[in-house]
Each structure stands twice: as structure tokens, then as C-alpha cells.
Motif scaffolding. Structure first.
Motif, PDB file in Angstrom:
ATOM      1  N   SER A   1       0.835  -1.208   0.000  1.00 33.01           N
ATOM      2  CA  SER A   1       0.000   0.000   0.000  1.00 33.01           C
ATOM      3  C   SER A   1       0.865   1.252   0.000  1.00 33.01           C
ATOM      4  N   ASP A   2       2.131   1.143   0.387  1.00 33.52           N
ATOM      5  CA  ASP A   2       3.008   2.311   0.286  1.00 33.52           C
ATOM      6  C   ASP A   2       3.115   2.792  -1.164  1.00 33.52           C
ATOM      7  N   GLU A   3       3.120   1.866  -2.106  1.00 29.16           N
ATOM      8  CA  GLU A   3       3.169   2.304  -3.510  1.00 29.16           C
ATOM      9  C   GLU A   3       1.887   3.057  -3.867  1.00 29.16           C
TER      10      GLU A   3
ATOM     11  N   THR B   1       0.561   9.883  13.579  1.00 28.54           N
ATOM     12  CA  THR B   1       0.007   8.898  12.659  1.00 28.54           C
ATOM     13  C   THR B   1       1.158   8.099  12.036  1.00 28.54           C
ATOM     14  N   TYR B   2       0.871   7.416  10.941  1.00 27.18           N
ATOM     15  CA  TYR B   2       1.870   6.636  10.196  1.00 27.18           C
ATOM     16  C   TYR B   2       2.961   7.599   9.724  1.00 27.18           C
ATOM     17  N   SER B   3       4.174   7.436  10.237  1.00 27.98           N
ATOM     18  CA  SER B   3       5.196   8.459  10.003  1.00 27.98           C
ATOM     19  C   SER B   3       5.645   8.524   8.541  1.00 27.98           C
TER      20      SER B   3
ATOM     21  N   ASN C   1      -5.853   4.314  13.643  1.00 32.56           N
ATOM     22  CA  ASN C   1      -4.713   5.219  13.488  1.00 32.56           C
ATOM     23  C   ASN C   1      -3.552   4.846  14.407  1.00 32.56           C
ATOM     24  N   PRO C   2      -2.398   4.492  13.806  1.00 33.52           N
ATOM     25  CA  PRO C   2      -1.231   4.239  14.643  1.00 33.52           C
ATOM     26  C   PRO C   2      -0.624   5.558  15.132  1.00 33.52           C
ATOM     27  N   PRO C   3       0.171   5.601  16.183  1.00 30.40           N
ATOM     28  CA  PRO C   3       0.642   4.424  16.924  1.00 30.40           C
ATOM     29  C   PRO C   3      -0.302   3.957  18.030  1.00 30.40           C
TER      30      PRO C   3
ATOM     31  N   ALA D   1      -4.942   0.022   6.849  1.00 25.72           N
ATOM     32  CA  ALA D   1      -3.923  -1.027   6.983  1.00 25.72           C
ATOM     33  C   ALA D   1      -4.264  -2.007   8.112  1.00 25.72           C
ATOM     34  N   TYR D   2      -4.913  -1.488   9.166  1.00 24.78           N
ATOM     35  CA  TYR D   2      -5.144  -2.329  10.361  1.00 24.78           C
ATOM     36  C   TYR D   2      -6.605  -2.698  10.561  1.00 24.78           C
ATOM     37  N   ILE D   3      -7.413  -2.505   9.541  1.00 25.03           N
ATOM     38  CA  ILE D   3      -8.859  -2.707   9.722  1.00 25.03           C
ATOM     39  C   ILE D   3      -9.186  -4.179  10.029  1.00 25.03           C
TER      40      ILE D   3
ATOM     41  N   SER E   1      -0.255  -6.809   4.071  1.00 29.19           N
ATOM     42  CA  SER E   1       0.931  -7.026   4.908  1.00 29.19           C
ATOM     43  C   SER E   1       0.583  -7.421   6.335  1.00 29.19           C
ATOM     44  N   LYS E   2      -0.556  -6.979   6.825  1.00 32.53           N
ATOM     45  CA  LYS E   2      -0.837  -7.121   8.261  1.00 32.53           C
ATOM     46  C   LYS E   2      -1.764  -8.314   8.519  1.00 32.53           C
ATOM     47  N   SER E   3      -3.029  -8.169   8.183  1.00 26.59           N
ATOM     48  CA  SER E   3      -3.969  -9.239   8.538  1.00 26.59           C
ATOM     49  C   SER E   3      -3.900 -10.425   7.582  1.00 26.59           C
TER      50      SER E   3
ATOM     51  N   LEU F   1       5.892  -9.960   0.578  1.00 29.37           N
ATOM     52  CA  LEU F   1       5.581 -10.106  -0.848  1.00 29.37           C
ATOM     53  C   LEU F   1       5.062  -8.815  -1.474  1.00 29.37           C
ATOM     54  N   ARG F   2       4.621  -7.867  -0.663  1.00 35.15           N
ATOM     55  CA  ARG F   2       4.238  -6.530  -1.104  1.00 35.15           C
ATOM     56  C   ARG F   2       2.956  -6.530  -1.934  1.00 35.15           C
ATOM     57  N   ALA F   3       1.850  -6.404  -1.294  1.00 29.24           N
ATOM     58  CA  ALA F   3       0.577  -6.218  -2.000  1.00 29.24           C
ATOM     59  C   ALA F   3      -0.331  -5.307  -1.187  1.00 29.24           C
ATOM     60  N   GLY F   4      -0.828  -4.294  -1.847  1.00 30.73           N
ATOM     61  CA  GLY F   4      -1.793  -3.387  -1.230  1.00 30.73           C
ATOM     62  C   GLY F   4      -2.737  -2.929  -2.320  1.00 30.73           C
TER      63      GLY F   4
END
Ligand SMILES: Cc1ncc(COP(=O)(O)O)c(C=O)c1O
Length: 344
Positions: free
Chosen positions: A77-79, A101-103, A145-147, A174-176, A202-204, A210-213
Motif C-alpha cells: 500500500s506504500d506504492e 500517525t503513520y510516520s 490510526n497508529p501508533p 492497513a489495520y482494519i 501485509s498485516k492481517s 511479498l508486497r501487495a496493497g
């Protein structure tokens, strides 16, 4: 800590709770899909992957209850976030975020010569009035919302979209996967043309390596993403693995439940030890303590890695990724040693 790289894989006997990875392995279906993709004489390496990720988008569409046409997949998802900034911002323009938030948002903004505008939230996570009144073209809002892991309800997201018709409101989910069911803003997409949701596997779904968002949206912003992305931005192995991961809802549910249960146990143990730990809806906890930095450093010396930032609103606590029960035990043992040594 000098020389300490948060994303690096520490060697030796370590407890790595610093990058919000999922402690459980991916679905066995993922391993099967990777093996199957590798069979066949290396065709998956020789040939270009599907530029439109059709199978994967179909699987995501079923998982999220949307149409495949509403989805663009990225190399993490960064991309997607970087592409969104590129299509919406000019040098000097503003991007609104919560703070803390996400830095990485601010790092991405700097890459586009854009100016981040921080809308401060307290540890309760309430969105400030300034967020509803600002004029930034793009809003990047994590929910949870992190952190800290605070979560805002649908009514708040709708209110924001309505208050900011000229802005693209991107909800980074990302964390839903660790939040209560039904919390996702995907169900609001039909009501707000300026809303977009960004997700990661990446998370759940245990696929950080492998990088997918992906983005789910409608209209111009989605079309712009498709236009600007590299044709082959998601490699063939990732497409196969991500399709299998999304399809195994049983694995998603069972690992989700384990992470949530461990999060609650760990939060209770930390509170019992005198840390303030606000309620979290992610796979992490934010532990507040007057000696947060010293504790973070002393933990790292014992090869227990959590995350601390020397930034306003963040330096009075550290973030702990929820790991396996035995990792929590190791963390708590180390914490007990450290706090006894520091005299609390
Ligand atoms: C809020 C948030 N958004 C996006 C990401 C990036 O995820 P990905 O691994 O899909 O690039 C992270 C990673 O930690 C995150 O915390």
C-alpha cells in the motif's frame, strides 16, 4: 538508538515487535499457490505478470463486497499512497494528516515537495475541528490510526467527506482486519465521491514480504492511479500468493481472532505494570510511561525490539506489535527487569 534500523531483521535470539508484522504464517493456500506458480518450468519468471491483476482483483472484490473495477493493486500500500500523492499534489501543495500517525506519510510528502499539515489527535483519537475546516487537496487518514490504534466511526468519516468536498479523503485501513467487524469505510464509497479506501495484505494477511496493497474507490482519482502506475507493478508470485491469501477467509478469521485475544491480554498485563495503554483496534499497542525512551533503549539492549519515535505526541510512549503469546511473555519478562533496574 544509534545505528538502529527499524525495518531491518535483527539476527540471533530476538523478540521483534517493531514493524507490525503478523506473527502467524500465511495461509497454507499461499504456500500451495507459490509452489504451483513456481512449477511449470519457470514460466511465471519468464513471462510478464498480468498488468491488471485480474484474478487478484476478483478475489479482493469478493472479499470486500465491491466491483473489481473499483480496485487498483499496488506493490504494497506504500506504492498506492505514493501514487496517490503524485497524482493529487503539486510541489508546495498541502497534504493533511492526523498527528501522530503513520510516520511514512510525511516522508512521502517530502518526496513530492508537498507540505504536510498535521491535525493533532489526543490518545482518545478524536478528530479535531481543524481537520473538517482545512483546505488541503489530499487528506490521508489512518483508521485505525497508529501508533495508538484509535478508531473513528462511519458517521465521522461521512461528516469529513461532506465537510471537505474539494478534498480527496483517503482512509488508510492497513489495520482494519483487527478492528470490529463492519468498521471499514468501504461501505461508504457509494455515498461519497471524494472517498477512497487503501488496504494492505501485509498485516492481517501475513504478506508483508511479498508486497501487495490496494485502493478501492470510484471516479477520477481511481482512473488517475491506473493511468500512472507501472504496467507490471505487482509481480506474478505476489499476485498468486495474494489471491490465495484473500481467498482463505478461514485463515484470516482464525489468525485475526488470535491477534485480537493476545492484544487484549498484553494490554491488561501492561496496565497492571503501571503503563497507560489506550484501547487499540490494530495489531499493536501504545504503552505510555514517563521513562518511555529509556525503557525502549533498555529493551533493545536485551534484543527486545519495540518502536519509539523522538517526535511530538509520540515520545512519551512506545509501540509494541502484538506477537505470539511467548513473545509477549519474553517482552514482559524483559520489561520487569528493565523497570526494576530503572527504579520505575
Ligand atoms: C498505516 C499504514 N499504512 C500503510 C502501511 C504500508 O503497508 P504496506 O506493507 O502494504 O506497504 C503501513 C505499514 O506499516 C501502515 O502502518
Amino acid at each position: 538508538m544509534p545505528g538502529y534500523v527499524p525495518g531491518a531483521q535483527p539476527q540471533g535470539k530476538t523478540v521483534k515487535l517493531n514493524t507490525n508484522e503478523n506473527p502467524y504464517p500465511p495461509s497454507p493456500e499461499v504456500i500451495r499457490a507459490l509452489r504451483a506458480a513456481l512449477d511449470g518450468g519457470g514460466e511465471c519468471a519468464r513471462r510478464y505478470p498480468d498488468p491488471l491483476c485480474r484474478e487478484l482483483r476478483q478475489a479482493i472484490a469478493e472479499f470486500d463486497g465491491v466491483s473489481p473495477d473499483q480496485i487498483v493493486v499496488g506493490n504494497g500500500s506504500d506504492e498506492i499512497l505514493r501514487l496517490l500523492m503524485t497524482v493529487t499534489l503539486d510541489p508546495g501543495s498541502e497534504v493533511g494528516t492526523l498527528w501522530p500517525t503513520y510516520s511514512y506519510f510525511e516522508f512521502l510528502a517530502a518526496q513530492c515537495d508537498a507540505r504536510p499539515v498535521r491535525h493533532g489527535v489526543d490518545t482518545g483519537g478524536r478528530w479535531p475541528d481543524s481537520l473538517f475546516e482545512g483546505g488541503e487537496r489530499l487528506l490521508l487518514i489512518c483508521n485505525p490510526n497508529p501508533p495508538v490504534g484509535t478508531l473513528q466511526p462511519h458517521e465521522m468519516i461521512s461528516r469529513l467527506c461532506e465537510a471537505r468536498p474539494e478534498s480527496l479523503v483517503v482512509i488508510d485501513e492497513a489495520y482494519i482486519g483487527f478492528a470490529p467487524r463492519g468498521a471499514s469505510a468501504v461501505s461508504l464509497l457509494g455515498s461519497h465521491a471524494n472517498l477512497m479506501v487503501v488496504r494492505t495484505l501485509s498485516k492481517s494477511h501475513q504478506l508483508a514480504g511479498l508486497r501487495a496493497g490496494y485502493a478501492i474507490g470510484t471516479g477520477e482519482a481511481l482512473a488517475a492511479l491506473l493511468k500512472i502506475k507501472d504496467s507490471y507493478n505487482v509481480n506474478a508470485l505476489t499476485q498468486a500468493a495474494a489471491t490465495a491469501a484473500i481467498g482463505d477467509t478461514g485463515h484470516f478469521e482464525s489468525t485475526r481472532a488470535k491477534v485480537i485475544a493476545e492484544r487484549e491480554c498484553l494490554a491488561a498485563e501492561m496496565r497492571r505494570r503501571g503503563f497507560e495503554v489506550p484501547e487499540s483496534h490494530g495489531n499493536f499497542l501504545f504503552a505510555i510511561h514517563v521513562r518511555a525512551q529509556e525503557i525502549f533503549e533498555a529493551l533493545a539492549e536485551r534484543r527486545v525490539f519495540v518502536r519509539w519515535w523522538d517526535k511530538p505526541g509520540m515520545r512519551d510512549g512506545f509501540r509494541i506489535t502484538v506477537g505470539l503469546p511467548e513473545q509477549s511473555d519474553a517482552l514482559l519478562r524483559a520489561l520487569d527487569e528493565v523497570t526494576a533496574q530503572l527504579g520505575r
